[in-house]
Design a protein around this motif. Structure first.
Motif, PDB file in Angstrom:
ATOM      1  N   ALA A  18       0.857  -1.204   0.000  1.00 58.52           N
ATOM      2  CA  ALA A  18       0.000   0.000   0.000  1.00 58.52           C
ATOM      3  C   ALA A  18       0.883   1.241   0.000  1.00 58.52           C
ATOM      4  O   ALA A  18       0.606   2.217  -0.696  1.00 58.52           O
ATOM      5  CB  ALA A  18      -0.927  -0.023   1.201  1.00 58.52           C
ATOM      6  N   ASN A  38      -6.400   5.828  -8.013  1.00 58.37           N
ATOM      7  CA  ASN A  38      -7.007   4.864  -7.099  1.00 58.37           C
ATOM      8  C   ASN A  38      -5.950   3.860  -6.654  1.00 58.37           C
ATOM      9  O   ASN A  38      -5.169   3.365  -7.476  1.00 58.37           O
ATOM     10  CB  ASN A  38      -8.151   4.084  -7.788  1.00 58.37           C
ATOM     11  CG  ASN A  38      -9.344   4.983  -8.115  1.00 58.37           C
ATOM     12  OD1 ASN A  38      -9.914   4.894  -9.186  1.00 58.37           O
ATOM     13  ND2 ASN A  38      -9.700   5.854  -7.200  1.00 58.37           N
ATOM     14  N   GLY A  39      -5.920   3.603  -5.364  1.00 55.35           N
ATOM     15  CA  GLY A  39      -4.990   2.599  -4.842  1.00 55.35           C
ATOM     16  C   GLY A  39      -3.575   3.112  -4.631  1.00 55.35           C
ATOM     17  O   GLY A  39      -2.666   2.344  -4.323  1.00 55.35           O
ATOM     18  N   ALA A  40      -3.365   4.431  -4.757  1.00 57.50           N
ATOM     19  CA  ALA A  40      -2.008   4.995  -4.646  1.00 57.50           C
ATOM     20  C   ALA A  40      -1.481   4.958  -3.214  1.00 57.50           C
ATOM     21  O   ALA A  40      -0.269   4.973  -2.993  1.00 57.50           O
ATOM     22  CB  ALA A  40      -1.999   6.429  -5.155  1.00 57.50           C
ATOM     23  N   GLY A  41      -2.404   4.948  -2.242  1.00 59.16           N
ATOM     24  CA  GLY A  41      -1.970   4.902  -0.836  1.00 59.16           C
ATOM     25  C   GLY A  41      -2.400   6.116  -0.018  1.00 59.16           C
ATOM     26  O   GLY A  41      -1.926   6.306   1.100  1.00 59.16           O
ATOM     27  N   LYS A  42      -3.334   6.900  -0.542  1.00 62.81           N
ATOM     28  CA  LYS A  42      -3.743   8.131   0.146  1.00 62.81           C
ATOM     29  C   LYS A  42      -4.480   7.819   1.465  1.00 62.81           C
ATOM     30  O   LYS A  42      -4.138   8.358   2.509  1.00 62.81           O
ATOM     31  CB  LYS A  42      -4.631   8.972  -0.784  1.00 62.81           C
ATOM     32  CG  LYS A  42      -3.943   9.331  -2.104  1.00 62.81           C
ATOM     33  CD  LYS A  42      -4.831  10.164  -3.013  1.00 62.81           C
ATOM     34  CE  LYS A  42      -6.099   9.472  -3.476  1.00 62.81           C
ATOM     35  NZ  LYS A  42      -5.876   8.280  -4.348  1.00 62.81           N
ATOM     36  N   THR A  43      -5.501   6.960   1.378  1.00 59.79           N
ATOM     37  CA  THR A  43      -6.277   6.632   2.580  1.00 59.79           C
ATOM     38  C   THR A  43      -5.389   5.941   3.613  1.00 59.79           C
ATOM     39  O   THR A  43      -5.485   6.218   4.819  1.00 59.79           O
ATOM     40  CB  THR A  43      -7.484   5.739   2.213  1.00 59.79           C
ATOM     41  OG1 THR A  43      -8.296   6.467   1.285  1.00 59.79           O
ATOM     42  CG2 THR A  43      -8.320   5.387   3.432  1.00 59.79           C
ATOM     43  N   THR A  44      -4.500   5.080   3.152  1.00 63.20           N
ATOM     44  CA  THR A  44      -3.561   4.409   4.056  1.00 63.20           C
ATOM     45  C   THR A  44      -2.742   5.446   4.820  1.00 63.20           C
ATOM     46  O   THR A  44      -2.511   5.312   6.029  1.00 63.20           O
ATOM     47  CB  THR A  44      -2.626   3.477   3.237  1.00 63.20           C
ATOM     48  OG1 THR A  44      -3.438   2.571   2.489  1.00 63.20           O
ATOM     49  CG2 THR A  44      -1.675   2.713   4.125  1.00 63.20           C
ATOM     50  N   HIS A 184      -9.404  13.881  -5.967  1.00 66.26           N
ATOM     51  CA  HIS A 184      -9.181  13.486  -7.368  1.00 66.26           C
ATOM     52  C   HIS A 184      -9.449  14.679  -8.287  1.00 66.26           C
ATOM     53  O   HIS A 184      -9.349  14.560  -9.503  1.00 66.26           O
ATOM     54  CB  HIS A 184     -10.095  12.322  -7.750  1.00 66.26           C
ATOM     55  CG  HIS A 184      -9.675  11.029  -7.130  1.00 66.26           C
ATOM     56  ND1 HIS A 184      -8.498  10.399  -7.450  1.00 66.26           N
ATOM     57  CD2 HIS A 184     -10.258  10.255  -6.188  1.00 66.26           C
ATOM     58  CE1 HIS A 184      -8.381   9.290  -6.733  1.00 66.26           C
ATOM     59  NE2 HIS A 184      -9.436   9.193  -5.958  1.00 66.26           N
TER      60      HIS A 184
HETATM   61  N1  LIG Z   1      -6.953  -3.373   4.805  1.00 69.48           N
HETATM   62  C1  LIG Z   1      -6.405  -3.641   3.619  1.00 69.48           C
HETATM   63  N2  LIG Z   1      -6.157  -4.905   3.235  1.00 69.48           N
HETATM   64  C2  LIG Z   1      -5.583  -5.188   2.052  1.00 69.48           C
HETATM   65  N3  LIG Z   1      -5.232  -4.242   1.138  1.00 69.48           N
HETATM   66  C3  LIG Z   1      -5.460  -2.965   1.465  1.00 69.48           C
HETATM   67  C4  LIG Z   1      -6.055  -2.588   2.708  1.00 69.48           C
HETATM   68  N4  LIG Z   1      -6.149  -1.226   2.736  1.00 69.48           N
HETATM   69  C5  LIG Z   1      -5.650  -0.789   1.571  1.00 69.48           C
HETATM   70  N5  LIG Z   1      -5.230  -1.816   0.809  1.00 69.48           N
HETATM   71  C6  LIG Z   1      -4.614  -1.736  -0.531  1.00 69.48           C
HETATM   72  O1  LIG Z   1      -3.568  -0.777  -0.460  1.00 69.48           O
HETATM   73  C7  LIG Z   1      -3.522   0.015  -1.637  1.00 69.48           C
HETATM   74  C8  LIG Z   1      -3.674   1.486  -1.283  1.00 69.48           C
HETATM   75  O2  LIG Z   1      -5.002   1.707  -0.860  1.00 69.48           O
HETATM   76  P1  LIG Z   1      -5.541   3.156  -0.409  1.00 69.48           P
HETATM   77  O3  LIG Z   1      -6.942   2.961   0.067  1.00 69.48           O
HETATM   78  O4  LIG Z   1      -4.578   3.766   0.525  1.00 69.48           O
HETATM   79  O5  LIG Z   1      -5.522   3.944  -1.787  1.00 69.48           O
HETATM   80  P2  LIG Z   1      -6.118   5.389  -2.155  1.00 69.48           P
HETATM   81  O6  LIG Z   1      -4.995   6.162  -2.753  1.00 69.48           O
HETATM   82  O7  LIG Z   1      -6.794   5.988  -0.988  1.00 69.48           O
HETATM   83  O8  LIG Z   1      -7.155   5.017  -3.299  1.00 69.48           O
HETATM   84  P3  LIG Z   1      -8.576   5.691  -3.764  1.00 69.48           P
HETATM   85  O9  LIG Z   1      -8.220   6.878  -4.593  1.00 69.48           O
HETATM   86  O10 LIG Z   1      -9.189   4.593  -4.580  1.00 69.48           O
HETATM   87  O11 LIG Z   1      -9.356   6.013  -2.525  1.00 69.48           O
HETATM   88  C9  LIG Z   1      -4.634  -0.515  -2.555  1.00 69.48           C
HETATM   89  O12 LIG Z   1      -4.068  -1.432  -3.444  1.00 69.48           O
HETATM   90  C10 LIG Z   1      -5.575  -1.186  -1.578  1.00 69.48           C
HETATM   91  O13 LIG Z   1      -6.302  -2.232  -2.217  1.00 69.48           O
END
Ligand SMILES: Nc1ncnc2c1ncn2[C@@H]1O[C@H](COP(=O)(O)OP(=O)(O)OP(=O)(O)O)[C@@H](O)[C@H]1O
Length: 242
Positions: A18, A38-44, A184
């Protein structure tokens, strides 16, 4: 003064990196946009800063401390997947959340600032999508936060609500707060942020002012974003297949 810092942060889930060595630092009074596909790691990143999850490796600091615990009371957050108690009234919920903070703003003032005065006695369940977002902002502001962490805060908001939203957010910054927000909407990021941090594949691929990103408006922002993020997403996708 540095408000938050992530140094070489990795967060690994089974089969997914992530975050793959993220470096971000935000100083007091800054408004910083976190951009990325999407999936870049922002929410993480937000979850780490709130202490909801821990890094696999690397260092995360908020006000110089480990996230979570007491430092959490200095942060107001709007998360994408925030679950709210649907049967409570708007005013009740704002009051309840305010009680968790040492210096809460008056409930009526927060409701006025987020244009929710007329919705004060409605149940959370009855709110429209945009009203729900405004309620999330009210909950983020009620504790007089020094740091606002906002994950796609204006998604679902109409034009007028967006404008009010950023007026309120800027007012908090004028009072000494700092903002890190994910979006976004590239136009919104360029208009609102002092600095944009572009993340792809769990790493920072650009960290600069909106103006510098487009070479003072000479380049199209969307094209710049796609050029910056495509390479890294392709690399990440290839990594997944191994
Ligand atoms: N609890 C989890 N278990 C497994 N994979 C996870 C988990 N949380 C996040 N990921 C994975 O980590 C990566 C980053 O996810 P994240 O939600 O941080 O992205 P994002 O930048 O917020 O995306 P978006 O723009 O779609 O909201 C993604 O591939 C996601 O599927």
């Amino acid at each position: 003064m540095t408000v938050l810092e992530l140094r070489d942060v990795r967060k690994t889930y089974p089969g997914v990196d992530a975050l793959a060595g993220l470096d971000v630092s935000v100083a007091r009074g800054e408004i910083v946009a976190l951009l990325g596909p999407n999936g870049a790691g922002k929410t993480t990143t937000f979850e780490l800063l709130l202490g909801l999850i821990r890094p696999t490796s690397g260092d995360v600091r908020v006000f110089g401390q480990e996230p979570g615990g007491r430092v959490r009371t200095r942060i107001g957050a709007m998360l994408q997947a925030a679950g709210l108690p649907d049967q409570l009234q708007v005013r009740e919920l704002v009051r309840l959340i305010g009680r968790g903070y040492p210096t809460a703003v008056r409930v009526d003032e927060v409701l006025a600032r987020t244009s929710l005065t007329k919705r004060a006695t409605r149940t959370v369940k009855s709110l429209s999508g945009g009203e729900r977002q405004r309620l999330l902002l009210a909950l983020a502001l009620v504790g007089t936060p020094e740091l606002l962490l906002l994950d796609e805060p204006t998604a679902a908001m109409d034009v007028a609500s967006r404008r009010t939203f950023w007026e309120q957010a800027r007012a908090s910054v004028a009072d000494g707060a700092t903002i890190l927000f994910a979006t976004h909407d590239l136009t919104e990021a360029a208009a609102v942020a002092d600095r944009v941090v572009v993340v792809a594949g769990g790493r920072v691929v650009a960290d600069t002012t909106p103006d510098a990103l487009t070479h003072h408006g000479d380049d199209d922002l969307e094209e710049v974003f796609l050029a910056l993020t495509n390479e890294s997403s392709t690399a990440a996708d290839e990594g997944d297949d191994r």
